[in-house]
Design an enzyme around this catalytic site. Sequence first.
Site, PDB file in Angstrom:
ATOM      1  CE  LYS A 177      -7.400   1.920  -0.956  1.00 44.58           C
ATOM      2  NZ  LYS A 177      -6.279   1.829   0.010  1.00 44.58           N
ATOM      3  CB  THR A 211       0.929   8.959  -4.480  1.00 48.94           C
ATOM      4  OG1 THR A 211       1.868   8.202  -5.272  1.00 48.94           O
ATOM      5  CG2 THR A 211       0.396  10.123  -5.292  1.00 48.94           C
ATOM      6  N   GLY A 213       2.144   6.003   0.713  1.00 52.85           N
ATOM      7  CA  GLY A 213       1.394   5.915   1.965  1.00 52.85           C
ATOM      8  C   GLY A 213      -0.040   6.387   1.897  1.00 52.85           C
ATOM      9  CB  THR A 214      -2.310   7.445  -0.858  1.00 51.62           C
ATOM     10  OG1 THR A 214      -1.948   6.348  -1.714  1.00 51.62           O
ATOM     11  CG2 THR A 214      -1.584   8.693  -1.314  1.00 51.62           C
ATOM     12  N   GLY A 215      -2.718   4.785   0.873  1.00 53.97           N
ATOM     13  CA  GLY A 215      -3.637   3.756   1.375  1.00 53.97           C
ATOM     14  C   GLY A 215      -3.606   3.658   2.882  1.00 53.97           C
ATOM     15  CB  CYS A 216      -0.798   3.701   5.316  1.00 52.05           C
ATOM     16  SG  CYS A 216       0.217   2.398   4.602  1.00 52.05           S
TER      17      CYS A 216
END
Length: 277
Positions: A177, A211, A213-216
């Site tokens: 990412k 933004t 928690g975007t990775g989760c």
Amino acid sequence: MPQYDTVLSIAGSDSGGGAGIQADIKTVSALGCYAATAITAVTVQNTIGVTAVHPVPADIVEGQIKAVLDDIGAKAVKIGMLQSADIVTVIARCMREYRIRNIVLDPVMVSTSGHRLIEEKAIDALKDLLIPTTRVITPNIPEAEILLSGKPLSKQSDLPDAARELSRRYGTSVMLKAGHLTEERLTDYFYDAEDGTMLELPSVRIHTRNTHGTGCTMSSALAALIAKGMSLQDAARGAKEYINNAIIAGADYDIGHGHGPVCHFFNHSLSENQHTR
């Protein structure tokens, strides 16, 4: 008799509701799958940051995983925050014991606010024991740098080779990412280790503080779409589309005093009703 497409999330709990297990349940549910969980840690956090982490004992983590897999099963497993080497070791053993193929690992190491979420020994266990069991890993740039032994990734053109190197080193497909870069146009790279192809997933930066928690959310979306039977590349495209729409839909909400969450249910009546208030 119909069956659910079940996703088991193994991750930490976020008391603020925007990341971790809470984000995973929301994402998996929004995409039409059934979410089961094994909680690895309880965090004290909100939109401003993480102030404490209380790890769940490794035997309790193992018990949660086995309770779900023995009874409900899982078409995919998403793995997030793992604080200790003991927990990493237990999870790796369970994944091998149950012969889980569709494992998506988000190698969570540092929170958005800069709080370290994993012990040093756990990083070594992650590299040696757990990542080799996975089908896909979804690192951001700081996490990829750690997994590449400190190799700096400072520009967009560094990412394709880094994704290939991560795949070669750990034997897994890679969603790398680009959100930590500064450009207005960003490209995530999905390297499919199963057929050797690289998928470019471009997007335009969305200017918002929401933004958290975007990775989760992206890794859970990927796991859910794989659980529904999609190919890796279609699941990667779908997960990218889902997280982009969730960020856009949640961009203007006022929640908390720091980094707010994305809008996981942007396609559902709840979010539509909230927008009209």
